[in-house]
Design an enzyme around this catalytic site. Structure first.
Site, PDB file in Angstrom:
ATOM      1  N   ASP A 142      54.968 -30.387 -29.992  1.00 31.44           N
ATOM      2  CA  ASP A 142      54.467 -30.008 -31.317  1.00 31.44           C
ATOM      3  C   ASP A 142      55.299 -30.653 -32.418  1.00 31.44           C
ATOM      4  O   ASP A 142      56.491 -30.921 -32.235  1.00 31.44           O
ATOM      5  CB  ASP A 142      54.504 -28.469 -31.443  1.00 31.44           C
ATOM      6  N   ASN A 158      42.375 -27.384 -30.424  1.00 29.96           N
ATOM      7  CA  ASN A 158      42.540 -28.583 -31.269  1.00 29.96           C
ATOM      8  C   ASN A 158      41.215 -29.277 -31.589  1.00 29.96           C
ATOM      9  O   ASN A 158      41.146 -30.085 -32.526  1.00 29.96           O
ATOM     10  CB  ASN A 158      43.513 -29.591 -30.623  1.00 29.96           C
TER      11      ASN A 158
HETATM   12  C1  IPE Z   1      49.778 -26.632 -29.440  1.00 35.72           C
HETATM   13  O1  IPE Z   1      50.099 -27.133 -30.712  1.00 35.72           O
HETATM   14  C2  IPE Z   1      48.916 -27.600 -28.701  1.00 35.72           C
HETATM   15  C3  IPE Z   1      49.533 -28.881 -28.366  1.00 35.72           C
HETATM   16  C4  IPE Z   1      50.805 -29.164 -28.468  1.00 35.72           C
HETATM   17  C5  IPE Z   1      48.641 -29.874 -27.827  1.00 35.72           C
HETATM   18  P1  IPE Z   1      49.300 -26.683 -32.003  1.00 35.72           P
HETATM   19  O2  IPE Z   1      49.943 -27.349 -33.166  1.00 35.72           O
HETATM   20  O3  IPE Z   1      47.852 -26.929 -31.827  1.00 35.72           O
HETATM   21  O4  IPE Z   1      49.556 -25.120 -32.007  1.00 35.72           O
HETATM   22  P2  IPE Z   1      49.459 -24.036 -33.163  1.00 35.72           P
HETATM   23  O5  IPE Z   1      48.101 -24.168 -33.786  1.00 35.72           O
HETATM   24  O6  IPE Z   1      50.527 -24.337 -34.160  1.00 35.72           O
HETATM   25  O7  IPE Z   1      49.686 -22.743 -32.477  1.00 35.72           O
HETATM   26  C1  IPE Z   2      51.245 -31.780 -31.807  1.00 35.29           C
HETATM   27  O1  IPE Z   2      51.543 -32.051 -33.132  1.00 35.29           O
HETATM   28  C2  IPE Z   2      50.132 -32.653 -31.260  1.00 35.29           C
HETATM   29  C3  IPE Z   2      48.850 -31.975 -31.107  1.00 35.29           C
HETATM   30  C4  IPE Z   2      48.652 -30.699 -31.247  1.00 35.29           C
HETATM   31  C5  IPE Z   2      47.719 -32.810 -30.755  1.00 35.29           C
HETATM   32  P1  IPE Z   2      50.718 -31.424 -34.334  1.00 35.29           P
HETATM   33  O2  IPE Z   2      49.595 -32.347 -34.657  1.00 35.29           O
HETATM   34  O3  IPE Z   2      50.333 -30.042 -34.049  1.00 35.29           O
HETATM   35  O4  IPE Z   2      51.800 -31.484 -35.478  1.00 35.29           O
HETATM   36  P2  IPE Z   2      52.119 -30.371 -36.575  1.00 35.29           P
HETATM   37  O5  IPE Z   2      52.311 -29.085 -35.836  1.00 35.29           O
HETATM   38  O6  IPE Z   2      50.951 -30.320 -37.501  1.00 35.29           O
HETATM   39  O7  IPE Z   2      53.361 -30.852 -37.244  1.00 35.29           O
HETATM   40 MG    MG Z   3      51.229 -28.255 -34.328  1.00 33.19          MG
END
Ligand code: IPE
Ligand code: IPE
Ligand code: MG
Length: 246
Positions: A22, A70
Site C-alpha cells: 500500500d 479496487n
Molecule cells: C489494499 O489497499 C489492497 C491492495 C494493496 C491491493 P487499498 O489501498 O485498496 O486499501 P484501503 O482502501 O486503504 O483499505
Molecule cells: C496500493 O497503493 C496499490 C493498490 C491498491 C492497487 P494505493 O494505490 O492504494 O496507494 P495509496 O494508498 O492511495 O497511497
Molecule cells: Mg491504498
C-alpha cells in the site's frame, strides 16, 4: 552481505510471507506525479522483494496487487493498473523462469481483462516447473470472496455426495480456499502506515504475525524486508499456550 541480512536466522524463516502493498498513490503525490507513477515504482518494489525472498529461501510470497474493492477506483486508474500488470508479466517472465520462481494467482480472475488473463495464464503455465519459490499475485481478490467460494464448493460436494457435513473441519475447509496448495502465511506485512487488513487473506491469517510499517510500498526495499523478518523472529509465537509450554 548487509548487517540486517546477516542477523536473520535462515532456519527460522517464515515459509510464507504475504504483503499488502500500500501507498503507491501517496508516494506519487509526494513527488507531484500522477498515481500511476507510484504504481510503476511499486512494480519495481515487487521485483526487489521477490528477489530478496528467493535469495533468503522463503518458499511462498503472496502479494496483494489488486483487491475486489479496487474495481471501484476511477476507470482511468483501473485501466492503467491493468496495462501495467500486462506489461510487467511480459517483462518479468524470463526473470521468473530463470530464477526458478513459479507464478500463481488467486482471486476473481474471470473479472480481469482478456489481455491480462491470457498473459497471466501463459506465465503461470510456463513457470510451473519453478521449484525455488512460489510468487502468488492476489488479483481481484478479497478474503470474504475466498471464504464464500470455498463454502459454495464444499456445499456442492455435499450435494453430489462427495463430502459429508460432519467431516468438515479446518483442514478440509482450507482445501477449498484459493490458497489450498500453500501453508498459511506466518508473516503479513502492510506498508504505508494503514492499520487494517482490507479484506486480505482473512481465514488464512488466523495466527499470522502482523507487521506494519510507515514506509510506502515503492520505498520498500530489501532492507525493509530484512527488518520485517527480524521483527518476526524476535516474537514468541504461542498459539494459545503459555511461554512455559513452548
Ligand atoms: C489494499 O489497499 C489492497 C491492495 C494493496 C491491493 P487499498 O489501498 O485498496 O486499501 P484501503 O482502501 O486503504 O483499505
Ligand atoms: C496500493 O497503493 C496499490 C493498490 C491498491 C492497487 P494505493 O494505490 O492504494 O496507494 P495509496 O494508498 O492511495 O497511497
Ligand atoms: Mg491504498
Amino acid at each position: 552481505m548487509s548487517d540486517l541480512r546477516k542477523n536473520i536466522d535462515t532456519d527460522r524463516l517464515p515459509k510464507h510471507i504475504a504483503v499488502i502493498m500500500d501507498g503507491n498513490g501517496r508516494w506519487a503525490k509526494k513527488r507531484g506525479g500522477i498515481r500511476l507513477l507510484g504504481h510503476r515504482s511499486g512494480a519495481k518494489a515487487v521485483r526487489e522483494v521477490t528477489e530478496a525472498c528467493a535469495e533468503l529461501g522463503v518458499n511462498y510470497l503472496t502479494v496483494f496487487a489488486f483487491s475486489s474493492e479496487n474495481w471501484k477506483r476511477p476507470s482511468k486508474e483501473v485501466s492503467g493498473l491493468m496495462n501495467l500488470l500486462a506489461d510487467s508479466l511480459q517483462e518479468e517472465f524470463s526473470t521468473l523462469k530463470d530464477n526458478g520462481i513459479r507464478l500463481n494467482a488467486i482471486g476473481e480472475l474471470d473479472r480481469l481483462p482478456e489481455k491480462v488473463s491470457t498473459k497471466l495464464q501463459n506465465t503461470i503455465q510456463n513457470t510451473s516447473d519453478g521449484k525455488r519459490m512460489c510468487l502468488t499475485l492476489a488479483l481481484s481478490y478479497s478474503g470474504q470472496w475466498d471464504i464464500i467460494q470455498a463454502a459454495k464448493a464444499f456445499a456442492n460436494d455435499v450435494k453430489q455426495n462427495n463430502k459429508a457435513i460432519e467431516d468438515l473441519d479446518i483442514d478440509m475447509f482450507k482445501s477449498y480456499l484459493s490458497t489450498k496448495h500453500m501453508p498459511d502465511p506466518e508473516l503479513i506485512i502492510r506498508t504505508s502506515g494503514e492499520l487494517r487488513l482490507s479484506n486480505y487473506l482473512l481465514f488464512q491469517m488466523a495466527y499470522a504475525e502482523l507487521y506494519f510499517t510507515e514506509t510506502l510500498w515503492p520505498d520498500f526495499k530489501k532492507k525493509e524486508l530484512y527488518k520485517a523478518i527480524l521483527d518476526y523472529q524476535s516474537r514468541e509465537r504461542r498459539f494459545g499456550k503459555t511461554s512455559e509450554q513452548l
